[in-house]
Motif scaffolding. Sequence first.
Motif, PDB file in Angstrom:
ATOM      1  N   GLY A  17      87.763  49.250  48.643  1.00 50.69           N
ATOM      2  CA  GLY A  17      87.375  47.857  48.782  1.00 50.69           C
ATOM      3  C   GLY A  17      87.313  47.128  47.454  1.00 50.69           C
ATOM      4  O   GLY A  17      87.760  45.982  47.328  1.00 50.69           O
ATOM      5  N   GLU A  18      86.784  47.779  46.452  1.00 54.02           N
ATOM      6  CA  GLU A  18      86.705  47.188  45.116  1.00 54.02           C
ATOM      7  C   GLU A  18      88.099  46.905  44.570  1.00 54.02           C
ATOM      8  O   GLU A  18      88.349  45.838  44.000  1.00 54.02           O
ATOM      9  CB  GLU A  18      85.949  48.135  44.196  1.00 54.02           C
ATOM     10  CG  GLU A  18      85.636  47.588  42.831  1.00 54.02           C
ATOM     11  CD  GLU A  18      84.811  48.567  42.017  1.00 54.02           C
ATOM     12  OE1 GLU A  18      85.393  49.551  41.508  1.00 54.02           O
ATOM     13  OE2 GLU A  18      83.588  48.372  41.908  1.00 54.02           O
ATOM     14  N   THR A  19      89.012  47.857  44.745  1.00 53.90           N
ATOM     15  CA  THR A  19      90.387  47.667  44.279  1.00 53.90           C
ATOM     16  C   THR A  19      91.084  46.577  45.076  1.00 53.90           C
ATOM     17  O   THR A  19      91.866  45.790  44.531  1.00 53.90           O
ATOM     18  CB  THR A  19      91.170  48.988  44.387  1.00 53.90           C
ATOM     19  OG1 THR A  19      90.488  50.005  43.652  1.00 53.90           O
ATOM     20  CG2 THR A  19      92.578  48.837  43.832  1.00 53.90           C
ATOM     21  N   LEU A  20      90.796  46.507  46.367  1.00 56.36           N
ATOM     22  CA  LEU A  20      91.379  45.470  47.211  1.00 56.36           C
ATOM     23  C   LEU A  20      90.987  44.079  46.711  1.00 56.36           C
ATOM     24  O   LEU A  20      91.825  43.172  46.617  1.00 56.36           O
ATOM     25  CB  LEU A  20      90.922  45.698  48.647  1.00 56.36           C
ATOM     26  CG  LEU A  20      91.758  45.086  49.773  1.00 56.36           C
ATOM     27  CD1 LEU A  20      91.557  45.889  51.056  1.00 56.36           C
ATOM     28  CD2 LEU A  20      91.411  43.638  50.011  1.00 56.36           C
ATOM     29  N   VAL A  21      89.714  43.902  46.382  1.00 54.85           N
ATOM     30  CA  VAL A  21      89.256  42.607  45.860  1.00 54.85           C
ATOM     31  C   VAL A  21      89.959  42.281  44.542  1.00 54.85           C
ATOM     32  O   VAL A  21      90.367  41.131  44.306  1.00 54.85           O
ATOM     33  CB  VAL A  21      87.720  42.618  45.688  1.00 54.85           C
ATOM     34  CG1 VAL A  21      87.249  41.359  44.962  1.00 54.85           C
ATOM     35  CG2 VAL A  21      87.035  42.728  47.039  1.00 54.85           C
TER      36      VAL A  21
END
Length: 334
Positions: A17-21
């Motif tokens: 999720g962090e990488t997606l953001v």
Amino acid sequence: MSKSLAIAVIGATGTVGETLVQLLEEREFPVAGLHLLAGNDSVGQAMAFRGKNLRVREVADFDFAQVQLAFFAAGEDISRQYGPKAHAAGCSVIDLSGGLPQALPLVPEANAEALAAASAPYLLASPAPAATALAAVLAPLRTRLGLRKIVMNALLSVSTIGRSGVSELARQTTELLNMRPLEPQVFGRQVAFNVLAQLGEVEEGGHARLERRMADELKWVLAIDGLKVAVTCCVAPVFFGDSLAVCLETAAPVDVAAVATLLEQQAGIEMVEQGDYPTVVGDAVGQDELYVGRLRAGLDDPTELNLWIASDNVRKGSALNAVQIGELLIKHYL
């Protein structure tokens, strides 16, 4: 892409999720408003996006009618609980967990055209990272080779299960190097300086759930009649990046040089010169490309093709593929 959407990211504080953001910002995704959602443990945390700090909110309290697109990166249980609610609220869903078997698996490099048969609000899935990587590499080869069977041995990094896997490998390594007794807490046994022959519990027939998921996703995405797929997933003592040893059975003798030339021409694929090979640590981690090497015919079967793939499971295999699905949606369908 001129149209902007209100978007939710569920599991925003996890590794994927962090990488997606980050990718939504890097790729200038047309975000009209970004809602960061997670479970209780992460609520209240702040994450940076386009110069602002956004607070993470509780997914259970969120009204999905506020957004047009939701990325689910919080695990199977959360996807099963809230994915159908989001979809029923008119929100298109991209699930990264494998928790929504009714969702359409997509790898834009391989089966973007499958989206034309779906309808809004869309219910889509980003396949398991190793399946995504292999499908993207095989997509330009499938008609040329006449693929009959895929055998994939996947050496998966501990980040496959998220931050808990990364923390467990770090903890075990520290304990062993300091000559302290080791008590496995996540994988059930020692993973540091070791290789585990399976990930997760096995189902009837001896296959792990993830292995079955990958086989199903490869068959769906590649869409080759009669294709047979065998998958073995192991856990390697590596924090990030998957290494795939792949053997292909083809309809006719393989021209290895022609295959290498074709792969070299593909955007997003880096062919490593003969005699060398890629690794996740030296090449793939942090990159958007798939690294391919050790391309060779079978020892005693000219219709066999062997290759090695190194890829970043969190960035390329998970987050980037999901964002590319979203880009495809906005460009052509939303």
